[in-house]
Design a protein around this motif. Structure first.
Motif, PDB file in Angstrom:
ATOM      1  N   ASP A 101     -33.811  20.633  39.874  1.00 34.28           N
ATOM      2  CA  ASP A 101     -34.683  19.846  39.727  1.00 34.28           C
ATOM      3  C   ASP A 101     -34.747  19.199  38.616  1.00 34.28           C
ATOM      4  N   GLN A 102     -33.732  18.142  38.362  1.00 37.96           N
ATOM      5  CA  GLN A 102     -33.313  17.312  37.193  1.00 37.96           C
ATOM      6  C   GLN A 102     -33.686  15.766  37.545  1.00 37.96           C
ATOM      7  N   ARG A 103     -33.982  15.407  36.324  1.00 36.02           N
ATOM      8  CA  ARG A 103     -34.357  14.028  36.528  1.00 36.02           C
ATOM      9  C   ARG A 103     -32.991  13.003  36.675  1.00 36.02           C
ATOM     10  N   ARG A 104     -33.133  12.244  37.875  1.00 30.96           N
ATOM     11  CA  ARG A 104     -32.023  11.483  38.412  1.00 30.96           C
ATOM     12  C   ARG A 104     -31.975  10.228  37.486  1.00 30.96           C
ATOM     13  N   ALA A 105     -30.836   9.703  37.249  1.00 32.09           N
ATOM     14  CA  ALA A 105     -30.641   8.535  36.663  1.00 32.09           C
ATOM     15  C   ALA A 105     -30.999   7.379  37.689  1.00 32.09           C
ATOM     16  N   GLN A 106     -31.479   6.198  36.998  1.00 32.33           N
ATOM     17  CA  GLN A 106     -31.457   4.970  38.124  1.00 32.33           C
ATOM     18  C   GLN A 106     -30.397   3.994  37.876  1.00 32.33           C
ATOM     19  N   VAL A 107     -30.515   3.372  38.807  1.00 27.80           N
ATOM     20  CA  VAL A 107     -29.214   2.001  39.035  1.00 27.80           C
ATOM     21  C   VAL A 107     -29.885   0.592  39.008  1.00 27.80           C
ATOM     22  N   TYR A 108     -29.766  -0.163  38.065  1.00 31.18           N
ATOM     23  CA  TYR A 108     -30.152  -1.573  38.093  1.00 31.18           C
ATOM     24  C   TYR A 108     -28.998  -2.303  38.817  1.00 31.18           C
ATOM     25  N   ILE A 109     -29.296  -3.008  39.716  1.00 35.05           N
ATOM     26  CA  ILE A 109     -28.249  -3.650  40.680  1.00 35.05           C
ATOM     27  C   ILE A 109     -28.515  -5.086  40.415  1.00 35.05           C
ATOM     28  N   GLU A 110     -27.702  -5.915  39.960  1.00 29.33           N
ATOM     29  CA  GLU A 110     -27.466  -7.202  40.181  1.00 29.33           C
ATOM     30  C   GLU A 110     -26.467  -8.245  41.029  1.00 29.33           C
ATOM     31  N   SER A 111     -27.016  -8.599  41.904  1.00 28.34           N
ATOM     32  CA  SER A 111     -26.194  -9.473  42.769  1.00 28.34           C
ATOM     33  C   SER A 111     -26.203 -10.890  42.600  1.00 28.34           C
ATOM     34  N   MET A 112     -25.218 -11.840  42.728  1.00 28.65           N
ATOM     35  CA  MET A 112     -25.468 -13.220  42.519  1.00 28.65           C
ATOM     36  C   MET A 112     -24.556 -13.656  43.679  1.00 28.65           C
ATOM     37  N   ILE A 113     -25.293 -14.451  44.475  1.00 26.07           N
ATOM     38  CA  ILE A 113     -24.843 -15.551  45.635  1.00 26.07           C
ATOM     39  C   ILE A 113     -24.568 -16.817  45.186  1.00 26.07           C
ATOM     40  N   VAL A 114     -23.356 -17.473  45.027  1.00 25.45           N
ATOM     41  CA  VAL A 114     -23.018 -18.638  44.622  1.00 25.45           C
ATOM     42  C   VAL A 114     -22.335 -19.445  45.705  1.00 25.45           C
ATOM     43  N   GLU A 115     -23.001 -20.505  45.983  1.00 24.01           N
ATOM     44  CA  GLU A 115     -22.417 -21.381  47.253  1.00 24.01           C
ATOM     45  C   GLU A 115     -22.395 -22.755  46.449  1.00 24.01           C
ATOM     46  N   VAL A 116     -21.324 -23.287  46.765  1.00 20.59           N
ATOM     47  CA  VAL A 116     -20.678 -24.694  46.229  1.00 20.59           C
ATOM     48  C   VAL A 116     -20.361 -25.291  47.424  1.00 20.59           C
ATOM     49  N   THR A 130     -23.866 -29.759  47.017  1.00 23.30           N
ATOM     50  CA  THR A 130     -24.727 -28.462  47.030  1.00 23.30           C
ATOM     51  C   THR A 130     -24.017 -27.730  46.038  1.00 23.30           C
ATOM     52  N   ASN A 131     -25.184 -27.003  45.519  1.00 24.86           N
ATOM     53  CA  ASN A 131     -24.934 -26.045  44.543  1.00 24.86           C
ATOM     54  C   ASN A 131     -25.957 -25.035  44.461  1.00 24.86           C
ATOM     55  N   ILE A 132     -25.813 -23.836  45.111  1.00 29.75           N
ATOM     56  CA  ILE A 132     -26.922 -23.021  45.269  1.00 29.75           C
ATOM     57  C   ILE A 132     -26.507 -21.496  44.553  1.00 29.75           C
ATOM     58  N   VAL A 133     -27.318 -20.979  43.834  1.00 32.13           N
ATOM     59  CA  VAL A 133     -27.087 -19.743  42.916  1.00 32.13           C
ATOM     60  C   VAL A 133     -28.305 -18.998  43.148  1.00 32.13           C
ATOM     61  N   SER A 134     -28.240 -17.752  43.897  1.00 29.83           N
ATOM     62  CA  SER A 134     -29.228 -16.824  44.002  1.00 29.83           C
ATOM     63  C   SER A 134     -28.976 -15.508  43.370  1.00 29.83           C
ATOM     64  N   THR A 135     -30.005 -14.763  42.699  1.00 22.55           N
ATOM     65  CA  THR A 135     -29.476 -13.472  42.125  1.00 22.55           C
ATOM     66  C   THR A 135     -30.640 -12.325  42.294  1.00 22.55           C
ATOM     67  N   PRO A 136     -30.536 -11.832  43.556  1.00 24.75           N
ATOM     68  CA  PRO A 136     -31.477 -10.779  43.827  1.00 24.75           C
ATOM     69  C   PRO A 136     -31.010  -9.634  43.080  1.00 24.75           C
ATOM     70  N   ASN A 137     -32.205  -9.081  42.378  1.00 26.42           N
ATOM     71  CA  ASN A 137     -32.071  -7.673  41.760  1.00 26.42           C
ATOM     72  C   ASN A 137     -33.091  -6.770  42.130  1.00 26.42           C
ATOM     73  N   LEU A 138     -32.567  -5.485  41.915  1.00 28.46           N
ATOM     74  CA  LEU A 138     -33.476  -4.317  42.348  1.00 28.46           C
ATOM     75  C   LEU A 138     -32.794  -3.289  41.447  1.00 28.46           C
ATOM     76  N   ILE A 139     -34.022  -2.002  41.421  1.00 26.24           N
ATOM     77  CA  ILE A 139     -33.802  -0.861  40.891  1.00 26.24           C
ATOM     78  C   ILE A 139     -34.008   0.350  41.774  1.00 26.24           C
ATOM     79  N   THR A 140     -33.117   1.219  41.880  1.00 25.62           N
ATOM     80  CA  THR A 140     -33.514   2.525  42.744  1.00 25.62           C
ATOM     81  C   THR A 140     -32.642   3.680  42.041  1.00 25.62           C
ATOM     82  N   LEU A 141     -33.286   4.850  42.388  1.00 21.26           N
ATOM     83  CA  LEU A 141     -32.907   6.095  42.012  1.00 21.26           C
ATOM     84  C   LEU A 141     -31.405   6.447  42.783  1.00 21.26           C
ATOM     85  N   ASP A 142     -30.952   7.306  42.008  1.00 24.08           N
ATOM     86  CA  ASP A 142     -29.340   7.610  42.415  1.00 24.08           C
ATOM     87  C   ASP A 142     -29.455   8.310  43.734  1.00 24.08           C
ATOM     88  N   ASN A 143     -28.797   7.788  44.629  1.00 23.24           N
ATOM     89  CA  ASN A 143     -28.630   8.096  45.898  1.00 23.24           C
ATOM     90  C   ASN A 143     -29.900   8.085  46.974  1.00 23.24           C
TER      91      ASN A 143
END
Length: 737
Positions: A394-409, A492-505
């Motif tokens: 029963d321990q507090r789990r860390a969270q992970v902030y995930i950044e992804s970057m989709i670059v299309e030129v 064409t120059n497209i950059v998308s950055t979907p981000n999300l946060i989730t608990l460990d595992n």
């Protein structure tokens, strides 16, 4: 006559001093030796002359800085030693804003403001008595942080001198008068003490340490609330209590012996066996309120862990690892085939996030989802084993902030050249014999359709440069030849950055796009009678989809199962499917990767370069050199596509890291809103767009918790933990200049 009297007295005193026997040579840094008493009487005498006199008295060379100018007064009514007279000289210089420093065995009289950078005397440890000379002293601390003492000692340092802290070596560097440094050294020795006493271990016999840690902490601090039961650390001077589940003991650190004795007395009164144990009125039953873990999942894990004890005591009714009723099994991350079969279809907006878990039945460990608690029916020895395992799970789990970057030129070049003509070759009877060359490529109209539209008064030549030759036949104007030239470029120059946060595992998913309908079936009654035609459609998500399950490993390495998809609706439909709905493009990446905390990893990409050439010509005539140009049409097209997908995870282990990252994103979007306000207008009254309110001031950051020692039997006093460095700055899009 009276105005010259002070100067004469000074000269007489100077002559008397020079006539005295000189003391022996002094060692570097030592005070002047006292042999014969002297009487000095310098009243409004020149500083340089007085300095030469005292240099002769102490048998040392003293150099006067050119910026030192003026007169000074040094006198004594009674005979005194040379050391006392020299001290009076230093005090007089200090009162005028000058000081004496020692550089390479040479004494110099300099302005006090320059003394701190010219002194060559540096002492470590105990200060050497040097009167009112300016020296640099290094004090090494053993317990306190040097930054904490700077604010205390700063008012005690003279205005023109300095004090600096060196946290890396736990030292203070102070430049000041030697007499003042001796006083400061005594203050530092008194302040450089441990904040609190050593860690004391109180073993428990009848109660669980985690159950009473919060109560003892609050009572020991006079009823103050703590941030986390049993793991909170209060301000300096207060009592810290931590529960050690491994040894079922309390780790206590108090600022005084009296406080520690009161904690011992309180724990002794609480560590009493209860009648029958467990819940009052229900012997053998225990209720454990969880702080972080999910009760239904943990109940399943505990029953499976103690299934080997089946047939012994209360554990004989354990159900093993059987799934709990009303609890959905945890499914792995969906693969590309599953998502392709499902079409990425989203659930209804009114559907609940997760199915409500029901209280589990069967076994000696029950789960109550409403209160996130475990109900344990077991004898006290087995209950203690369970509690030891629960405290570790029963321990507090860390969270992970995930950044992804989709670059299309992407870019494309196209060129088109063609020649068309229409001519009359002759006449046979009542019929005309005509010849037409139509080599149009793409969507450009041919020469026949152009003449038809010209006859109707609606000329349409298409894109590009068109050169035509017109003539009038039977009163009708028509084009006999058309030369087309067209060149186009696309970027064409497209950059998308979907981000999300989730608990460990824990799996997380983000979808950014649109929900597009696709026809899956239709019915039309072509017979007689009442017709009821209808169509069936299915809605699918089209856009950017990111599904990820991170798992934090040792040393900050993060293992991630990733599925990333990028889809879009095409502007054209496939041949023969005009009634089937739109066509879509799709790019997806699926895999398992490992990346360090805060590092950028490229997941994959596409580099494509396509070249296409199309040539239409009249046989034989189109092959004639030079002249064959008017008998052929040619087009060339080149497309370049560069697509890359990057990902960076950031581990947030505590509330402070989460708050810093959230504040950064909050300020970023707020700055965008403030920079996109409408311009003032005299005719349009609406001049303000919505803007997020400024963030509330952050509360005081609590100190890091006290870590239990590796060996509870020999727990040493621990120094205050220093705050962790801030997390890496998130990836941001930079606008081109």
């Amino acid at each position: 006559m009276s105005a010259r009297l002070p100067a004469r007295l000074g000269c007489l005193a100077l002559a008397g001093v020079l006539a005295l026997p000189l003391p022996p040579a002094l060692g570097q840094g030592s005070a002047p030796a006292a042999r014969a008493p002297v009487t000095v009487n310098f009243v409004n005498a020149d500083i340089e002359a007085v300095t030469r006199a005292f240099a002769a008295m102490i048998n040392r060379s003293i150099v006067v800085d050119p910026r030192v100018r003026g007169t000074m007064t040094v006198y004594s009514e009674q005979p005194q030693s040379i050391a006392q007279a020299y001290q009076s000289y230093l005090w007089a210089l200090r009162g005028l804003g000058f000081a004496v420093v020692e550089v390479g065995g040479l004494l110099k009289v300099v302005p006090e403001a320059e003394a701190k950078v010219q002194t060559g005397t540096v002492s470590v440890g105990e200060a050497t008595p040097r009167g009112d000379q300016i020296v640099t002293q290094i004090f090494t601390l053993r317990h306190q942080n040097p930054n904490n003492l700077v604010a205390v000692l700063r008012p005690l340092i003279t205005a023109n001198n300095t004090i600096n802290a060196s946290p890396g070596s736990d030292a203070l560097v102070i430049t000041d008068y030697a007499a003042n440094l001796r006083r400061i050294g005594k203050i530092i020795a008194a302040l450089d003490q441990p904040d609190q006493g050593e860690v004391d271990i109180i073993p428990l016999e009848h109660v669980v340490a985690a159950d009473i840690a919060a109560v003892v902490q609050r009572l020991a601090d006079g009823g103050q609330a703590v941030a986390a039961p049993g793991v909170a650390r209060t301000a300096t001077g207060a009592t810290t209590v931590i529960a050690d589940a491994r040894t079922n003991a309390l780790l206590v650190r108090a600022s005084s012996v009296a406080r520690l004795a009161s904690v011992h007395a309180l724990v002794a009164r609480l560590d009493r066996p209860t009648a029958g144990g467990g819940v009052p009125g229900a012997p053998g039953m225990w209720v454990v309120h969880l702080k972080n873990a999910d009760a239904t999942r943990l109940a399943t894990v505990l029953r499976a862990a103690f299934a080997a004890n089946a047939g012994t005591g209360a554990a004989g009714t354990a159900t093993g690892a059987s799934p709990l009723p009303g609890t959905a099994a945890v499914t792995p991350l969906a693969n590309a085939a599953q998502l392709s079969a499902q079409g990425g279809a989203s659930t209804q907006a009114t559907a609940p996030l997760t199915a409500a878990a029901q209280p589990s039945t069967g076994g000696f460990i029950q789960a109550d989802p409403s209160s996130n608690s475990l109900i344990i029916t077991a004898p006290e020895p087995l209950y203690r084993q369970l509690r030891a395992m629960i405290e570790q799970l029963d321990q507090r789990r860390a969270q992970v902030y995930i950044e992804s970057m989709i670059v299309e030129v992407a870019g494309g070049d196209a060129a088109d050249f063609g020649f068309e003509w229409l001519g009359k070759l002759g006449r046979s009877g009542n019929h005309d014999i005509n010849a037409v060359q139509s080599l149009t490529s793409g969507a450009a109209p041919n020469i026949i359709s152009v003449n038809s539209s010209l006859a109707q008064g609606n000329l349409a030549l298409g894109d590009g440069l068109s050169l035509g030759l017109a003539r009038v036949i039977d009163g009708v104007t028509s084009l006999s030849a058309i030369l087309r030239l067209l060149q186009s470029q696309t970027q064409t120059n497209i950059v998308s950055t979907p981000n999300l946060i989730t608990l460990d595992n824990e799996e997380a998913k983000i979808v950014v796009g649109e929900n597009v309908p696709f026809i899956t079936g239709q019915f039309t009654n072509t017979g007689t009678g009442t017709t009821n035609p209808f169509q069936t459609i299915e809605r699918k998500d089209v856009g950017i989809t990111l599904r990820i399950r991170p798992q934090i490993g040792e040393g900050g390495a993060i293992r991630m199962q990733i599925y990333q998809e990028q889809s879009a609706v095409k502007s054209t439909t496939a041949a023969g499917t005009s009634n089937a709905g739109p066509s879509t493009t799709k790019r997806s990446i699926e895999g398992t990767v490992t990346v360090d905390d805060g590092q950028i990893l490229v997941l994959g990409g596409l580099i494509e370069d396509t070249y296409t050439t199309t040539q239409s010509k009249v046989p034989l005539l189109g092959d004639i050199p030079l002249l064959g140009t008017i008998f052929r049409s040619e087009s060339r097209e080149r497309k370049r596509t560069n697509l890359m997908v990057f990902l960076r995870p950031i581990v947030m282990r505590d509330a402070q890291a989460q708050q810093r990252l959230s504040d950064d994103r909050y300020e970023q979007i707020r700055a965008y809103q403030m920079g996109n306000q409408p311009r003032p207008s005299l005719v349009l009254p609406i001049e303000r767009a919505p803007v997020l309110p400024p963030p509330a001031p952050a509360s005081a950051v609590p100190l890091a918790p006290l870590e239990p020692p590796a060996d509870a039997a020999s727990a040493p006093a621990q120094a205050p933990a220093r705050p962790d460095p801030p997390p890496p700055v998130p990836m941001r899009l930079q606008e081109a200049p």
